[in-house]
Motif scaffolding. Sequence first.
Motif, PDB file in Angstrom:
ATOM      1  N   THR A  86       1.973  -4.007   8.483  1.00 14.80           N
ATOM      2  CA  THR A  86       2.658  -4.860   9.449  1.00 14.80           C
ATOM      3  C   THR A  86       2.332  -6.324   9.174  1.00 14.80           C
ATOM      4  O   THR A  86       1.297  -6.645   8.577  1.00 14.80           O
ATOM      5  CB  THR A  86       2.243  -4.514  10.895  1.00 14.80           C
ATOM      6  N   GLU A  87       3.215  -7.198   9.594  1.00 13.62           N
ATOM      7  CA  GLU A  87       2.948  -8.642   9.538  1.00 13.62           C
ATOM      8  C   GLU A  87       2.294  -9.126  10.831  1.00 13.62           C
ATOM      9  O   GLU A  87       1.842 -10.267  10.894  1.00 13.62           O
ATOM     10  CB  GLU A  87       4.264  -9.407   9.359  1.00 13.62           C
ATOM     11  N   LYS A  88       2.253  -8.287  11.842  1.00  8.94           N
ATOM     12  CA  LYS A  88       1.734  -8.685  13.149  1.00  8.94           C
ATOM     13  C   LYS A  88       0.211  -8.630  13.187  1.00  8.94           C
ATOM     14  O   LYS A  88      -0.408  -7.828  12.490  1.00  8.94           O
ATOM     15  CB  LYS A  88       2.301  -7.781  14.247  1.00  8.94           C
ATOM     16  N   CYS A  89      -0.372  -9.485  14.019  1.00  8.68           N
ATOM     17  CA  CYS A  89      -1.825  -9.480  14.205  1.00  8.68           C
ATOM     18  C   CYS A  89      -2.139  -9.973  15.605  1.00  8.68           C
ATOM     19  O   CYS A  89      -1.401 -10.788  16.178  1.00  8.68           O
ATOM     20  CB  CYS A  89      -2.497 -10.373  13.160  1.00  8.68           C
ATOM     21  N   GLY A 145      -2.884  -5.501   6.935  1.00 12.20           N
ATOM     22  CA  GLY A 145      -1.835  -5.958   7.821  1.00 12.20           C
ATOM     23  C   GLY A 145      -1.240  -7.249   7.291  1.00 12.20           C
ATOM     24  O   GLY A 145      -1.044  -7.362   6.079  1.00 12.20           O
ATOM     25  N   GLY A 146      -1.095  -8.245   8.118  1.00 10.20           N
ATOM     26  CA  GLY A 146      -1.556  -8.411   9.492  1.00 10.20           C
ATOM     27  C   GLY A 146      -2.783  -7.600   9.843  1.00 10.20           C
ATOM     28  O   GLY A 146      -3.747  -7.513   9.114  1.00 10.20           O
ATOM     29  N   GLU A 147      -2.699  -6.996  11.012  1.00  6.42           N
ATOM     30  CA  GLU A 147      -3.744  -6.106  11.495  1.00  6.42           C
ATOM     31  C   GLU A 147      -3.164  -4.692  11.543  1.00  6.42           C
ATOM     32  O   GLU A 147      -2.291  -4.404  12.365  1.00  6.42           O
ATOM     33  CB  GLU A 147      -4.232  -6.538  12.875  1.00  6.42           C
ATOM     34  N   PRO A 148      -3.616  -3.790  10.664  1.00  2.83           N
ATOM     35  CA  PRO A 148      -2.982  -2.466  10.565  1.00  2.83           C
ATOM     36  C   PRO A 148      -3.038  -1.649  11.853  1.00  2.83           C
ATOM     37  O   PRO A 148      -2.131  -0.862  12.124  1.00  2.83           O
ATOM     38  CB  PRO A 148      -3.768  -1.782   9.442  1.00  2.83           C
ATOM     39  N   LEU A 149      -4.073  -1.852  12.659  1.00  5.08           N
ATOM     40  CA  LEU A 149      -4.221  -1.014  13.845  1.00  5.08           C
ATOM     41  C   LEU A 149      -3.279  -1.402  14.989  1.00  5.08           C
ATOM     42  O   LEU A 149      -3.182  -0.661  15.976  1.00  5.08           O
ATOM     43  CB  LEU A 149      -5.669  -1.047  14.352  1.00  5.08           C
ATOM     44  N   VAL A 150      -2.567  -2.531  14.867  1.00  2.00           N
ATOM     45  CA  VAL A 150      -1.613  -2.869  15.928  1.00  2.00           C
ATOM     46  C   VAL A 150      -0.314  -2.100  15.777  1.00  2.00           C
ATOM     47  O   VAL A 150       0.504  -2.061  16.697  1.00  2.00           O
ATOM     48  CB  VAL A 150      -1.305  -4.390  15.994  1.00  2.00           C
ATOM     49  N   ARG A 151      -0.123  -1.483  14.633  1.00  5.61           N
ATOM     50  CA  ARG A 151       1.102  -0.706  14.435  1.00  5.61           C
ATOM     51  C   ARG A 151       1.040   0.560  15.284  1.00  5.61           C
ATOM     52  O   ARG A 151       0.092   1.347  15.192  1.00  5.61           O
ATOM     53  CB  ARG A 151       1.279  -0.360  12.949  1.00  5.61           C
TER      54      ARG A 151
END
Length: 335
Positions: free
Chosen positions: A24-27, A73-79
């Motif tokens: 993901t690109e999100k973090c 990620g981003g931050e992989p665990l936010v997926r």
Amino acid sequence: MIENKQILTDAFKRKHTYLRLSLTEKCNLRCTYCMPAEGIPLLPKSHLMTADEIFGLAKIFVSLGVTKIRLTGGEPLVRKDFGDIIKRLALLPVEIAITTNGILLDKYLPLLKELNITNITVSLDSLDALKNKTITRRNYFDKVNENIELLKKQVPAVKLNIVLLKGTNDNEIIDFIKLTREENFIVRFIEFMPFDGNAWDSNKLVSKSFILDKVINYFGNRELIRLTDAPNDTSRNYKIQNFRGSFAIISSVTNPFCDTCNRIRLTADGKIKNCLFSNSETDLLTPYRLGENILSLLEKTILSKEKVRGGMDDWKKLSDPEIHSKNRSMIAIGG
């Protein structure tokens, strides 16, 4: 066409067995060295790999000789479908590793234990709560430290990543190494690297030589032990005499490890990058969705890999902000 097992070997005979896969690109952080202050435009969901596509592409890479996959990620665990993705990837005959900021780690530790995934790296750029908030632009310091304590009980060694910034956290080098006295931490100092939007400045760079000078001045030269690095290791590894843990330096800028690089990166939108510093990318997701054979694309991409840092083979190129701006922000690459 060369044999499939040779597709991931480049023109300099470097065999690529390590895939860094961005989910993901999100973090949930906004680290200064990783993301522009204003954030980045997020891609539509339809442009990103689905769980099925991640697994399908990962299987292709494994069939070509990849033996290790690190989720970033981003931050992989936010997926939201992270649990499903990690369960499926754990079925493949590869080592699975994760790099995380640690905020959501407690939620997934039981699953990671069930899957016997123990190669987990947590980013923690300061041992001071206020300084950590300044670097990350968010206030999760206590939560991350609580989750590190939980992680210590589950894995043989906890890896901590610290991006050093001169004038910000370079005065904590010794404090981080002191963590390894009683605990089996692997503390890894990372040089500040240039990417789009992170205002890279060589004056903020904390070099390998600076770190070692600090260590020797404090602990003494006789107490510093040079460890044997693993094959293809990005880090130079050390420990202090009689300390339980160890520390390492990842000097991508001042002392690169390009000669033995075995890493390739797949971004969350399915683009392959043959080097972290490379401005060029190859779209794998579009032809994969069309059912086309992507092996020739992979072969061409790997063979085009530059010898050193995506072609930034001298200080002038490395310091040119115009070159940095042609690459993605770190948040969108996955590290």
